[in-house]
Design a protein around this motif. Structure first.
Motif, mmCIF file in Angstrom:
data_model
loop_
_atom_site.group_PDB
_atom_site.id
_atom_site.type_symbol
_atom_site.label_atom_id
_atom_site.label_comp_id
_atom_site.label_asym_id
_atom_site.label_seq_id
_atom_site.Cartn_x
_atom_site.Cartn_y
_atom_site.Cartn_z
ATOM 1 N N ALA A 191 10.569 14.033 48.957
ATOM 2 C CA ALA A 191 11.196 12.868 47.946
ATOM 3 C C ALA A 191 10.362 14.567 47.063
ATOM 4 C CB ALA A 191 9.488 12.366 47.435
ATOM 5 N N GLY A 192 11.546 14.755 46.403
ATOM 6 C CA GLY A 192 11.614 15.551 45.513
ATOM 7 C C GLY A 192 11.708 16.862 45.554
ATOM 8 N N GLY A 193 12.110 17.350 46.518
ATOM 9 C CA GLY A 193 13.336 18.455 47.313
ATOM 10 C C GLY A 193 15.030 18.860 46.859
ATOM 11 N N SER A 194 15.717 19.266 47.324
ATOM 12 C CA SER A 194 16.969 19.829 46.429
ATOM 13 C C SER A 194 17.591 19.820 48.462
ATOM 14 C CB SER A 194 16.783 20.672 45.747
ATOM 15 O OG SER A 194 16.244 20.836 44.984
ATOM 16 N N LEU A 195 18.997 19.269 47.791
ATOM 17 C CA LEU A 195 19.463 19.732 48.327
ATOM 18 C C LEU A 195 21.155 20.236 47.878
ATOM 19 C CD1 LEU A 195 19.753 17.022 51.925
ATOM 20 C CD2 LEU A 195 19.402 19.242 52.254
ATOM 21 N N ARG A 196 21.398 20.978 49.017
ATOM 22 C CA ARG A 196 23.612 21.345 48.383
ATOM 23 C C ARG A 196 24.333 21.027 49.484
ATOM 24 N NH1 ARG A 196 26.812 27.017 47.474
ATOM 25 N NH2 ARG A 196 27.415 26.235 46.167
ATOM 26 N N LEU A 197 25.047 20.137 49.141
ATOM 27 C CA LEU A 197 26.405 19.240 49.866
ATOM 28 C C LEU A 197 27.457 19.958 49.600
ATOM 29 C CD1 LEU A 197 26.037 15.810 49.336
ATOM 30 C CD2 LEU A 197 24.858 17.009 51.308
ATOM 31 N N SER A 198 28.523 20.025 50.514
ATOM 32 C CA SER A 198 29.610 21.518 50.102
ATOM 33 C C SER A 198 30.585 20.045 50.855
ATOM 34 C CB SER A 198 29.610 22.138 51.094
ATOM 35 O OG SER A 198 27.991 22.869 50.795
ATOM 36 N N CYS A 199 31.525 20.081 50.440
ATOM 37 C CA CYS A 199 32.847 19.443 51.498
ATOM 38 C C CYS A 199 34.750 20.805 51.083
ATOM 39 C CB CYS A 199 33.291 18.754 50.315
ATOM 40 S SG CYS A 199 34.539 18.027 50.629
ATOM 41 N N ALA A 200 34.969 21.057 52.573
ATOM 42 C CA ALA A 200 35.735 21.784 52.494
ATOM 43 C C ALA A 200 37.133 20.799 53.017
ATOM 44 C CB ALA A 200 35.355 23.005 53.526
ATOM 45 N N ALA A 201 37.835 21.877 52.042
ATOM 46 C CA ALA A 201 39.424 20.699 51.943
ATOM 47 C C ALA A 201 39.982 21.696 52.646
ATOM 48 C CB ALA A 201 39.840 20.466 50.631
ATOM 49 N N SER A 202 40.897 20.776 53.170
ATOM 50 C CA SER A 202 42.379 21.752 54.268
ATOM 51 C C SER A 202 43.190 21.375 53.595
ATOM 52 C CB SER A 202 42.618 21.072 55.501
ATOM 53 O OG SER A 202 43.199 19.823 54.600
ATOM 54 N N GLY A 203 44.368 23.033 52.984
ATOM 55 C CA GLY A 203 45.830 22.630 52.319
ATOM 56 C C GLY A 203 45.979 23.486 51.504
ATOM 57 N N ARG A 204 46.601 23.543 50.529
ATOM 58 C CA ARG A 204 47.361 24.840 50.170
ATOM 59 C C ARG A 204 47.152 24.180 48.139
ATOM 60 N NH1 ARG A 204 52.999 26.972 51.782
ATOM 61 N NH2 ARG A 204 53.167 24.982 51.907
ATOM 62 N N THR A 205 47.347 23.349 48.294
ATOM 63 C CA THR A 205 46.635 22.364 46.508
ATOM 64 C C THR A 205 45.880 22.031 46.400
ATOM 65 O OG1 THR A 205 47.931 20.228 47.440
ATOM 66 C CG2 THR A 205 49.412 22.197 47.380
ATOM 67 N N PHE A 206 44.569 22.240 46.763
ATOM 68 C CA PHE A 206 43.220 21.869 46.231
ATOM 69 C C PHE A 206 43.289 21.572 45.029
ATOM 70 C CE2 PHE A 206 38.525 21.281 47.102
ATOM 71 C CZ PHE A 206 37.929 21.490 45.825
ATOM 72 N N SER A 207 43.812 22.824 44.515
ATOM 73 C CA SER A 207 43.555 22.939 42.984
ATOM 74 C C SER A 207 44.450 21.556 41.725
ATOM 75 C CB SER A 207 44.181 23.976 42.551
ATOM 76 O OG SER A 207 45.032 24.148 42.334
ATOM 77 N N SER A 208 45.232 20.837 42.720
ATOM 78 C CA SER A 208 45.807 19.638 42.673
ATOM 79 C C SER A 208 44.999 18.726 42.566
ATOM 80 C CB SER A 208 47.465 19.142 43.273
ATOM 81 O OG SER A 208 47.978 20.571 42.800
ATOM 82 N N TYR A 209 44.211 18.344 43.257
ATOM 83 C CA TYR A 209 43.345 17.331 43.161
ATOM 84 C C TYR A 209 42.059 17.465 42.621
ATOM 85 C CZ TYR A 209 46.055 16.754 47.154
ATOM 86 O OH TYR A 209 47.148 16.078 47.927
ATOM 87 N N SER A 215 30.154 20.679 41.074
ATOM 88 C CA SER A 215 31.027 21.811 41.101
ATOM 89 C C SER A 215 31.921 22.028 41.783
ATOM 90 C CB SER A 215 30.210 22.869 41.232
ATOM 91 O OG SER A 215 29.691 23.296 42.426
ATOM 92 N N ARG A 216 33.024 23.100 41.282
ATOM 93 C CA ARG A 216 33.907 23.489 42.959
ATOM 94 C C ARG A 216 34.753 24.712 43.040
ATOM 95 N NH1 ARG A 216 38.780 19.362 41.429
ATOM 96 N NH2 ARG A 216 39.792 20.911 42.883
ATOM 97 N N ASP A 217 34.843 25.028 43.581
ATOM 98 C CA ASP A 217 35.319 26.819 43.455
ATOM 99 C C ASP A 217 36.748 26.387 44.325
ATOM 100 O OD1 ASP A 217 36.512 29.243 44.171
ATOM 101 O OD2 ASP A 217 34.100 29.725 45.041
ATOM 102 N N ASN A 218 38.172 26.437 43.478
ATOM 103 C CA ASN A 218 39.283 26.132 44.009
ATOM 104 C C ASN A 218 39.845 28.017 44.764
ATOM 105 O OD1 ASN A 218 39.131 24.243 42.448
ATOM 106 N ND2 ASN A 218 40.324 24.618 40.448
ATOM 107 N N ALA A 219 39.255 28.679 44.947
ATOM 108 C CA ALA A 219 39.784 29.855 45.564
ATOM 109 C C ALA A 219 38.951 29.373 46.859
ATOM 110 C CB ALA A 219 38.845 31.299 45.430
#
Length: 124
Positions: free
Chosen positions: A14-32, A71-75
């Motif tokens: 408790a009190g700590g931090s975590l960073r979750l990531s989600c990698a998406a396949s496909g060329r149209t990530f920025s469309s979602y 947050s997201r990184d479309n690149a």
């Protein structure tokens, strides 16, 4: 079609931090629009956060609003959930989700695509 793979879950005090990531396949990530939802044992799935296609707007569950940041990184075809000041009640399986819809993201439970989930456990 979008495939989503989460990572970054784990056990934290408790009190700590975590960073979750989600990698998406496909060329149209920025469309979602992208979201994070969670499900604790014995409870219904719950909306946590969402972000628009460009990242210009974000939405949060009230109880995480001052502690979590989406947050997201479309690149890189990746969406993140930075979780700070974690509490035992944040313990859940966290799911990444994607949807072609760009409106009504706040508190949204129905998404087009889902990841397999990553476990987050916060000890007291």
């Amino acid at each position: 079609q979008v495939q989503l793979v989460e990572s970054g879950g784990g056990l934290v005090q408790a009190g700590g931090s975590l960073r979750l990531s989600c990698a998406a396949s496909g060329r149209t990530f920025s469309s979602y629009s992208m979201g994070w939802l969670r499900q604790a044992p014995g409870k219904e799935r719950e909306f946590v956060a969402a972000i628009t296609r460009s990242g210009a707007r974000t939405y949060y569950l009230n109880s995480v609003k001052d502690r979590f940041t989406i947050s997201r990184d479309n690149a890189l075809n990746t969406v993140y959930l930075q979780m700070n000041t974690l509490k035992p009640e944040d313990t859940a399986v966290y799911f990444c989700a994607a949807d072609s819809e760009q409106y009504g993201l706040g508190r949204r439970l129905n998404w087009d695509y889902w990841g397999q989930g990553t476990q987050v456990t916060v000890s007291s």
